[in-house]
Enzyme design. Structure first.
Site, PDB file in Angstrom:
ATOM      1  N   ASP A 150       0.833  -1.198   0.000  1.00  0.00           N
ATOM      2  CA  ASP A 150       0.000   0.000   0.000  1.00  0.00           C
ATOM      3  C   ASP A 150       0.870   1.251   0.000  1.00  0.00           C
ATOM      4  O   ASP A 150       2.107   1.161   0.057  1.00  0.00           O
ATOM      5  CB  ASP A 150      -0.931  -0.038   1.220  1.00  0.00           C
ATOM      6  N   ASP A 191     -10.714   2.532  -3.584  1.00  0.00           N
ATOM      7  CA  ASP A 191     -11.138   1.230  -3.069  1.00  0.00           C
ATOM      8  C   ASP A 191     -12.560   0.920  -3.523  1.00  0.00           C
ATOM      9  O   ASP A 191     -13.426   1.798  -3.549  1.00  0.00           O
ATOM     10  CB  ASP A 191     -11.132   1.235  -1.536  1.00  0.00           C
TER      11      ASP A 191
END
Length: 453
Positions: free
Chosen positions: A203, A264
């Site tokens: 990430d 997301d």
């Protein structure tokens, strides 16, 4: 890559000259001739066009990460969308992020047919870590929630014929505030390899500059390769770069096996629409770079959860197949409906997603709330998805010219069309000059496969 630099029509007889250029600088010229009057040389002309299509769609893309992995899009299960950062195992023992949860999912992936159709990676997302590194600077799993450690979990997952994925962050902290990998890239890569990890989702939270972001993603890629273990590298590099400048996808592909570009995914139709809108709006930049070894990742499959209707679940499955997307489910395999399970395990749709030609599909057109997407497949076949974005009224009919599909070459001179979704049925024999009329449910998709007769 430049396409069809020169095209001439001279007749009669007709002479078609097509010059193309591939990325390494070599060029090819293909010349096709046919008579226009009596005794038309159709077979040779059509064979040449099909050969042209084969050559055209076999052009190499940008150079991929040289680790031999993800030659087709990665398939598996990832905890984040469905289970998020639930660390309260006392109050919610069946849905907290723990080795128990992953062992249960591994058991089901093995016993319920998921592994058999290609879902092989069981992936841990954020919130698995202890709050601090150990005395040697190594990451460690939360000892209460993962009493056997990640290596013990990896051994269990491997015993089921599956592979284990894990999560870390390029910055100082993960998105949930656990220890990040900044300054520890080599140590963390070696730790993951020692544990038997097979995939790293990396990430991009809490990174203080674009320079650190880019260098960190590159450093971890090289560090993973130096371990000698085969570890798929899943990046979020372009996602964090887009707000500041346009990413260099050719460079990203050299370091990553797949990469997130957009927000997301949520368990909602609006989220799916946003992802598709972003992808189609940016397809000129991202489609050509995808291929064996490196893929655009539109994020997780949320099929089998709560927010999508049946038709919307069909749309996500169909379009993720068209987009050559990693198929990483985020759902509860312990409580999934037979209908959702059958959709996720549909071998015909998975075959489109996993097609070895490795070309990402694209949106061909949008008109009156109908979108048409298509994707070239091996053996000169094509996948076509027709999406009805209208959210009022009932099913709609849409008619399209066969000659407009597959760069005009999908059905020369004819083809067999099979509908794969929402239900499988043979539509039959179609000629290049035919029209195709399809009925599509609101927010639903009809997925077709066009193959030579």
């Amino acid at each position: 890559m430049s396409l069809f630099n020169n095209s001439q029509v001279i007749g009669p007889p007709l002479k078609l000259s097509l010059k193309t250029r591939v990325t390494d600088g070599n060029s090819y010229r293909i010349t096709v001739a046919m008579k226009l009057k009596n005794g038309i040389q159709q077979p040779g002309f059509l064979l040449a066009l099909r050969f042209l299509a084969l050559v055209f769609w076999s052009f190499p893309g940008a150079r991929a990460l040289d680790n031999g992995l993800a030659m087709t899009p990665t398939m598996g299960w990832l905890h984040w969308e469905r289970f998020m950062c639930n660390v309260d195992c006392q109050e919610e023992p069946d849905s907290c992020i723990s080795e128990k949860l992953f062992m249960q999912m591994a058991e089901l992936m093995d016993s319920d047919g998921w592994k058999d159709v290609g879902y092989e990676y069981l992936c841990i997302d954020d919130c698995w870590m202890a709050p601090k590194r150990d005395s040697k600077g190594r990451l460690q799993a939360d000892p209460k929630r993962f009493p056997g450690g990640i290596q013990g979990l990896a051994n269990y997952v491997h015993s089921k014929g599956l592979k284990l994925g894990i999560y870390a962050d390029v910055g100082n902290k993960t998105c949930a505030g656990f220890p990040g990998s900044f300054g520890y890239y080599d140590i963390d890569a070696k730790t993951f390899a020692d544990w038997g990890v097979d995939l790293l989702k990396f990430d991009g939270c809490h990174c203080d500059s674009m320079e650190h972001l880019e260098n960190g993603y590159k450093h971890m890629s090289l560090a993973l390769n130096r371990t000698g273990r085969s570890i798929v590298y899943s990046c979020e590099w372009p996602l964090y770069m887009w707000p500041f400048r346009k990413p260099n996808y050719t460079e990203i592909r050299q370091y990553c096996n797949h990469w997130r570009n957009f927000d997301d995914v949520y368990d909602s139709w609006q989220s799916i629409k946003n992802i598709l809108d972003w992808t189609s709006s940016n397809q000129k930049r991202i489609v050509d770079v995808a291929g064996p070894g490196g893929w655009n990742d539109p994020d997780m499959l949320v099929i089998g959860n709560f927010g999508l209707s049946w038709d919307q679940q069909v749309t996500q499955m169909a379009l993720w197949a068209i987009m050559a997307a990693p198929l990483l489910m985020s759902n509860d395999l312990r409580h999934i409906s037979p209908q959702a399970k059958a959709l996720l395990q549909d071998k015909d749709v998975i075959a489109i997603n996993q097609d070895p030609l490795g070309k990402q599909g694209y949106r061909l057109r949008k008109e009156d709330n109908i979108e048409v997407w298509e994707r070239p497949l091996s053996d000169l076949a094509w996948a076509v998805a027709m999406v009805n974005l209208q959210e009022i009224g009932g099913p709609r009919f849409y008619t399209i010219s066969i000659a407009s599909l597959g760069q005009g070459m999908a059905c020369i001179p004819d083809c067999i069309i099979t509908q794969l979704l929402p239900v499988k049925r043979k539509l039959g024999f179609y000629q290049w000059t035919s029209d195709l009329k399809i009925q599509i449910n609101p927010t639903g998709t009809v997925l077709l496969r066009l193959a030579a007769n």
